[in-house]
Motif scaffolding. Structure first.
Motif, mmCIF file in Angstrom:
data_model
loop_
_atom_site.group_PDB
_atom_site.id
_atom_site.type_symbol
_atom_site.label_atom_id
_atom_site.label_comp_id
_atom_site.label_asym_id
_atom_site.label_seq_id
_atom_site.Cartn_x
_atom_site.Cartn_y
_atom_site.Cartn_z
ATOM 1 N N UNK A 381 0.824 -1.213 0.000
ATOM 2 C CA UNK A 381 0.000 0.000 0.000
ATOM 3 C C UNK A 381 0.858 1.262 0.000
ATOM 4 N N UNK A 382 1.899 1.269 0.860
ATOM 5 C CA UNK A 382 2.736 2.457 0.983
ATOM 6 C C UNK A 382 3.555 2.689 -0.282
ATOM 7 N N UNK A 383 4.032 1.602 -0.888
ATOM 8 C CA UNK A 383 4.821 1.744 -2.115
ATOM 9 C C UNK A 383 3.985 2.370 -3.226
ATOM 10 N N UNK A 384 2.723 1.964 -3.310
ATOM 11 C CA UNK A 384 1.838 2.542 -4.328
ATOM 12 C C UNK A 384 1.508 4.003 -4.018
ATOM 13 N N UNK A 385 1.193 4.268 -2.739
ATOM 14 C CA UNK A 385 0.766 5.621 -2.356
ATOM 15 C C UNK A 385 1.894 6.641 -2.441
ATOM 16 N N UNK A 386 3.122 6.185 -2.173
ATOM 17 C CA UNK A 386 4.252 7.115 -2.141
ATOM 18 C C UNK A 386 4.977 7.230 -3.474
#
Length: 470
Positions: A381-386
């Motif tokens: 999730x964080x890799x996609x969002x950031x």
């Protein structure tokens, strides 16, 4: 200024926490567990899968430490950040419970090893004498840790060095005694492996590979004590690479010393029996002493991490506030008391277990999978969002796929037994939420609780009906 006050652990100390957590009982029994399931070919495939999956997890911990330096005690805090309060609690509870079960396994192995020399007292590791010694050890370590985390981690660093030396000696001895022709003859199968497909051989080794990799997140758990935040990711990767090399060598070299049948039949810990064949009685004695040192060191590290996670969850209001208390030495005392009380109860219960050794090992492995799954999912999730680099996104997906695969490989019975422990543990979450006047369960969290309750009910039915054996 606050950062200077909290920073106690250097990079070498953090590496020692990772290595000390990973190099415990499991590595000394790798030859026997692998030989029961597969030969060198299957072992190579298993380590390729486990190594790639755990490397991805190690990189995930490094990625999260860089992207979210504000999150301490990362194992459960990452789950909370990505998936909400209840899943964050379950991750913390599962990690804590896994550390307790792993510590029970450590004491069973300690007493089993001592039973080689004093069979009348220790028996098979679960006699009354063995339980009494284990309880004495548990509470002796308890008093040591109460004196301070920094002192305990220094002792862990010393112990880590002390237990690595015998392992390196064992590897050198096996290299000297190695027979290439015997290794090639054993290459395609383990004891009783005729007709067993390679995928089934690999599947049967998966839980032991999880167990020996437990502790890879040690530096992340102790991130609030690091002098430099960047050291958390570095310690994780350095510890992972070094320990993986040790484990692969310990697994493969025995196939050049004895047949899979002989390796599988070796007394626990199997490395001791193999070294006795290779170099004589002194080899078994050296490994037995190393087991005691290694297990005690790993027990110290896991007790520290288990109490730290319980304490951190209380600080973030995910556990009852009584676990947030610290003594004058900065040790989460109430969390430590709770951890060692549960370990003591499980140790006492081994007196009535038919195979406490392997059951506790496998349960400790499975309970660790859910926290790992949450960490990998949050990284995705964080890799996609950031807008992270494609490489980081790919690594996060590999880590997620690996943890899902491990649940499948573990088997349904262990998943159901894990749910049977998780659901009653949720009462702690209800307690904590009501303490702070917060809404206990969001709608989607009620659905998670319902599904977990159904799995727990199925696990209880299987236990009572005899379909699931302990």
């Amino acid at each position: 200024m606050a950062e200077e006050k909290r920073g106690q652990l250097s990079l070498p100390a953090l590496i020692a926490v990772v290595v000390g957590s990973m190099v415990g009982a499991g590595i000394f029994n790798l030859p026997g567990r692998f030989a029961m399931a597969t030969g060198p070919l299957g072992a190579l495939v298993s380590w390729a899968i486990a190594g790639a999956g755990m490397y991805a997890l190690a990189r995930v911990f490094q990625f999260l430490a860089q992207k979210r330096p504000d999150i301490d005690s990362g194992v459960f805090a990452y789950a909370k950040a990505g998936f909400g309060n209840y899943l964050g609690f379950l991750s913390a509870f599962g990690y804590w419970l896994g550390s307790c079960l792993g510590n029970v396994f450590y004491w069973v192995l300690i007493c089993t090893t001592l039973g080689r020399f004093f069979p009348g007292i220790f028996g098979g590791g679960s006699s009354l004498g063995a339980i009494a010694v284990a309880l004495l050890g548990i509470w002796s370590f308890h008093l040591l840790i109460l004196r301070g985390v920094e002192q305990a981690t220094f002792i862990n660093t010393v112990v880590t060095i002390a237990k690595l030396v015998p392992l390196l000696v064992a590897i050198v001895a096996m290299v000297v005694a190695f027979n290439a022709d015997l290794f090639l003859a054993n290459f395609h199968g383990g004891a009783g492996m005729a007709g067993k497909p390679l995928w089934a051989q690999v599947r049967d080794t998966m839980l032991i590979t999880v167990f020996v990799f437990l502790g890879i997140e040690g530096a992340s758990v102790y991130s609030r004590y690091a002098k430099k935040r960047a050291d958390v990711g570095s310690a994780t990767l350095l510890g992972f690479v070094g320990v993986t090399g040790l484990m692969v060598a310990i697994t493969l070299l025995p196939y050049g010393i004895a047949s899979p049948q002989q390796i599988a039949a070796a007394a626990k810990p199997s490395l001791a029996g193999l070294l006795e064949q290779a170099v004589g009685p002194w080899g078994a004695l050296m490994v037995s002493v190393a087991v005691l040192v290694a297990v005690l060191g790993a027990y110290l590290a896991w007790t520290l991490m288990g109490a730290e996670v319980l304490h951190a969850a209380a600080r973030s209001r995910d556990m009852p506030r009584l676990f947030a208390a610290q003594n004058r030495n900065g040790v989460p005392a109430n969390a430590l008391w709770a951890t060692n009380a549960i370990v003591s109860l499980f140790v006492i219960s081994t007196h009535w277990s038919t195979d406490a050794f392997n059951f506790m090992l496998d349960m400790a492995s499975v309970t660790a999978l859910f926290p790992y799954l949450m960490v990998a999912g949050y990284a995705v999730l964080l890799a996609r969002a950031s807008g992270a680099a494609r490489k980081d996104r790919a690594i996060a997906w590999v880590a997620l796929a690996y943890t899902v695969f491990m649940f499948v490989a573990a088997g349904l019975q262990y998943v159901l037994l894990t749910a049977l422990l998780y659901v009653p543990g949720s009462l702690l979450y209800v307690w904590a939420r009501r303490e702070h006047g917060a809404v206990v369960f969001e709608p989607f969290e009620r659905l998670i609780l319902l599904l977990a309750g159904a799995a727990a009910a199925a696990g209880l039915y299987g236990l009572l009906g005899g379909q699931i054996a302990l």
